[in-house]
Scaffold this active site. Structure first.
Site, PDB file in Angstrom:
ATOM      1  N   ARG A 179       1.300  -0.359   8.818  1.00  0.00           N
ATOM      2  CA  ARG A 179       0.570  -1.567   9.618  1.00  0.00           C
ATOM      3  C   ARG A 179       0.889  -2.408   8.289  1.00  0.00           C
ATOM      4  O   ARG A 179       0.250  -2.889   7.360  1.00  0.00           O
ATOM      5  CB  ARG A 179      -0.747  -0.733   8.575  1.00  0.00           C
ATOM      6  CG  ARG A 179      -0.835   0.614   9.637  1.00  0.00           C
ATOM      7  CD  ARG A 179      -0.962  -0.039  10.916  1.00  0.00           C
ATOM      8  NE  ARG A 179      -1.656   1.077  11.955  1.00  0.00           N
ATOM      9  CZ  ARG A 179      -1.546   2.185  12.409  1.00  0.00           C
ATOM     10  NH1 ARG A 179       0.316   1.804  12.019  1.00  0.00           N
ATOM     11  NH2 ARG A 179      -1.765   2.633  13.358  1.00  0.00           N
ATOM     12  N   SER A 254      -9.103   2.132  12.218  1.00  0.00           N
ATOM     13  CA  SER A 254      -8.733   2.518  11.054  1.00  0.00           C
ATOM     14  C   SER A 254      -8.959   2.195   9.203  1.00  0.00           C
ATOM     15  O   SER A 254      -9.007   1.074   9.621  1.00  0.00           O
ATOM     16  CB  SER A 254      -7.125   3.524  10.858  1.00  0.00           C
ATOM     17  OG  SER A 254      -7.497   4.885  11.490  1.00  0.00           O
ATOM     18  N   GLU A 350      -7.681  -1.751   5.464  1.00  0.00           N
ATOM     19  CA  GLU A 350      -6.353  -2.031   6.360  1.00  0.00           C
ATOM     20  C   GLU A 350      -6.606  -3.082   6.809  1.00  0.00           C
ATOM     21  O   GLU A 350      -6.171  -3.895   7.550  1.00  0.00           O
ATOM     22  CB  GLU A 350      -6.311  -1.088   8.363  1.00  0.00           C
ATOM     23  CG  GLU A 350      -4.799  -0.971   8.717  1.00  0.00           C
ATOM     24  CD  GLU A 350      -5.180  -0.670   9.919  1.00  0.00           C
ATOM     25  OE1 GLU A 350      -5.634  -0.307  10.842  1.00  0.00           O
ATOM     26  OE2 GLU A 350      -4.398   0.723   9.753  1.00  0.00           O
TER      27      GLU A 350
HETATM   28  N1  EPU Z   1      -8.780  14.666  10.364  1.00  0.00           N
HETATM   29  C1  EPU Z   1      -9.216  15.421   9.592  1.00  0.00           C
HETATM   30  N2  EPU Z   1     -10.560  15.182   9.162  1.00  0.00           N
HETATM   31  C2  EPU Z   1     -11.206  13.308  10.377  1.00  0.00           C
HETATM   32  C3  EPU Z   1      -9.656  12.904  10.628  1.00  0.00           C
HETATM   33  C4  EPU Z   1      -8.010  13.216  10.252  1.00  0.00           C
HETATM   34  O1  EPU Z   1      -9.512  16.036   8.924  1.00  0.00           O
HETATM   35  O2  EPU Z   1     -12.103  12.928   9.920  1.00  0.00           O
HETATM   36  C5  EPU Z   1      -7.076  15.406   9.856  1.00  0.00           C
HETATM   37  C6  EPU Z   1      -6.090  15.637  11.561  1.00  0.00           C
HETATM   38  O3  EPU Z   1      -6.514  16.681  12.086  1.00  0.00           O
HETATM   39  C7  EPU Z   1      -5.281  15.996  11.690  1.00  0.00           C
HETATM   40  C8  EPU Z   1      -4.897  13.927  10.422  1.00  0.00           C
HETATM   41  O4  EPU Z   1      -6.521  13.957   9.858  1.00  0.00           O
HETATM   42  O5  EPU Z   1      -4.738  16.209  11.241  1.00  0.00           O
HETATM   43  C9  EPU Z   1      -4.780  12.915  10.630  1.00  0.00           C
HETATM   44  O6  EPU Z   1      -5.551  12.270  12.062  1.00  0.00           O
HETATM   45  P1  EPU Z   1      -5.418  12.026  13.379  1.00  0.00           P
HETATM   46  O7  EPU Z   1      -4.261  12.892  13.827  1.00  0.00           O
HETATM   47  O8  EPU Z   1      -6.122  11.539  14.181  1.00  0.00           O
HETATM   48  O9  EPU Z   1      -4.450  10.469  12.620  1.00  0.00           O
HETATM   49  P2  EPU Z   1      -4.861   9.451  11.494  1.00  0.00           P
HETATM   50  O10 EPU Z   1      -3.424   9.340  10.685  1.00  0.00           O
HETATM   51  O11 EPU Z   1      -6.267  10.246  10.939  1.00  0.00           O
HETATM   52  C10 EPU Z   1      -3.123   7.693  11.967  1.00  0.00           C
HETATM   53  C11 EPU Z   1      -3.221   6.168  12.838  1.00  0.00           C
HETATM   54  C12 EPU Z   1      -4.446   5.436  13.940  1.00  0.00           C
HETATM   55  C13 EPU Z   1      -3.650   6.171  14.856  1.00  0.00           C
HETATM   56  C14 EPU Z   1      -3.357   7.924  15.132  1.00  0.00           C
HETATM   57  C15 EPU Z   1      -2.939   8.361  16.433  1.00  0.00           C
HETATM   58  C16 EPU Z   1      -3.950   4.806  10.102  1.00  0.00           C
HETATM   59  C17 EPU Z   1      -4.600   4.696   9.225  1.00  0.00           C
HETATM   60  N3  EPU Z   1      -4.509   5.503  11.217  1.00  0.00           N
HETATM   61  O12 EPU Z   1      -4.633   8.426  12.334  1.00  0.00           O
HETATM   62  O13 EPU Z   1      -4.282   4.174  14.005  1.00  0.00           O
HETATM   63  O14 EPU Z   1      -4.118   5.602  16.311  1.00  0.00           O
HETATM   64  O15 EPU Z   1      -2.870   7.830  13.690  1.00  0.00           O
HETATM   65  O16 EPU Z   1      -1.591   7.949  16.107  1.00  0.00           O
HETATM   66  O17 EPU Z   1      -2.120   4.740  10.249  1.00  0.00           O
HETATM   67  C18 EPU Z   1      -4.995   2.024  12.870  1.00  0.00           C
HETATM   68  O18 EPU Z   1      -4.784   2.080  12.886  1.00  0.00           O
HETATM   69  O19 EPU Z   1      -6.720   1.550  13.866  1.00  0.00           O
HETATM   70  C19 EPU Z   1      -5.711   3.930  14.325  1.00  0.00           C
HETATM   71  C20 EPU Z   1      -6.585   4.526  14.568  1.00  0.00           C
END
Ligand code: EPU
Length: 354
Positions: A179, A254, A350
């Protein structure tokens, strides 16, 4: 690595369309109701040069808005907003190994991804449905489901604000990180991106290992993704299920980056919090799921006046209608405080705030 000045300076037009006290509500995905002192619609590099040289723009700050999907506008902007509307997409080159596709900065990102697939050029399908424009994509190196835009970027074309001269940056010169890029740091006020060229390899491999994506593909009765369209459809379904549509509920995706901490700090943390969701990095550091940290602090679905934490993804802050940018920042600060108090981890915002 190279960033080279291109020879032809765009010759500016004599005048360009300016609007005063321009409402920005439709130009930021949080839907904040603020105004710009001036706004200007930029349809070409020449328009851009004319806009910044216009007498009304002298001494004013400028803010470039594509889809407005990565900004928090906290108040009226006392400057010139450049509404990027450069259009066009085409295959610029093809060899035995790859297609090279260029899109202008104002093209809608998701429509561009869909267009590449429809034209038989896979490679961007994991990045389907990300809000915003092509020109904004390199700034924060948009990423999802195991792919970052920088992985497919061949070159970025940008205008240097001070001189009006176009430059071409190869991928190394863009300094893509998680990012992050040159354009989010040193290049932030210096360059405006006008076009991006992607290299889409002809040897396609599905990239469907990300847990949510693999689950969705299995649920569709596919043992594995057969084609890029399968991955595209699964990404769209996962995003629709978890992430709010900004046209319905204002948000900027995010709100925090997933924090990366030192290995020793992680070892101490995991003793206290064995459930912590983590991703080891090649350099020995460990990336944590910020959504999990926020969720554990009890913030998921909670609101502070009209600003709230999304019910299905704690990493996404939403405008329930009528919230201001300041409300969102206050909520973000409260979350940051609680996460630090419990986990000793700093969350980094972000989107860029103004
Ligand atoms: N999780 C929770 N509770 C929540 C949200 C997440 O426990 O409320 C846990 C999930 O169960 C999972 C882990 O956290 O084990 C990761 O969650 P998720 O797969 O939803 O992905 P993320 O790391 O929260 C990132 C990116 C997203 C992207 C997704 C999928 C960043 C900051 N965000 O989210 O990007 O869509 O992975 O690749 O890196 C963005 O940058 O705007 C964005 C949406």
């Amino acid at each position: 690595m190279s960033a080279s000045a291109l020879s032809a300076d765009p010759s500016p037009r004599n005048s360009v369309w300016f609007a005063a006290a321009y409402p920005l509500r439709a130009h930021n995905t949080f839907g904040f109701d603020v105004r710009a002192r001036y706004a200007c619609r930029v349809e070409s590099e020449a328009d851009f040069v004319a806009a910044v040289r216009d007498s009304r723009a002298q001494g004013l700050r400028t803010l470039v808005l594509g889809g407005g999907s990565n900004v928090v506008l906290t108040r009226d902007f006392d400057g010139l907003v450049l509404l990027v509307a450069l259009a066009g997409k085409r295959v610029v080159h093809e060899d035995g190994d790859a297609w090279y596709v260029q899109a202008a900065a104002g093209e809608n990102w998701h429509d561009f991804v869909a267009w590449t697939l429809a034209a038989g050029m896979p490679g961007l399908e994991n990045l389907a449905l990300i809000p915003g424009t092509v020109g904004a994509a390199p700034i924060q190196n948009i990423g999802a489901y195991g792919l970052e835009m920088g992985d497919r970027c061949a070159a970025v074309r940008a205008i240097e604000v001070e001189t009006g001269r176009p430059y071409e940056f190869d991928a190394a010169a863009c300094e893509f990180g998680y990012r992050d890029s040159f354009f989010k740091r040193e290049g932030r006020d210096r360059f405006v991106i006008t076009a991006v060229t992607f290299r889409l390899p002809k040897s396609w491999q599905p990239n469907a290992g990300y847990a949510d994506l693999a689950r969705e593909i299995a649920q569709r009765g596919l043992s594995e993704a057969q084609c890029a369209q399968d991955v595209f459809d699964a990404v769209v379904a996962v995003r629709r299920a978890k992430l709010p549509d900004p046209r319905v509920l204002g948000n900027a995706g995010s709100f925090f980056k997933n924090p990366v901490i030192e290995g020793e700090q992680f070892d101490a943390l995991v003793m206290r919090e064995p459930g912590v969701v983590s991703y080891p990095q090649a350099d020995g550091r460990v990336k944590l799921a910020a959504g999990w940290l926020i969720d554990q602090c009890g913030w998921k679905g909670r609101a502070l006046r009209l600003a709230a934490v999304h019910e299905r993804q704690a990493l996404v802050l939403v405008n329930r209608g009528g919230a201001t940018g300041a409300d969102i920042l206050e909520l973000a600060q409260a979350i940051r405080h609680d996460v630090f108090a419990r986990f000793g981890v700093e969350l980094e915002q972000e989107p860029i705030s103004f």
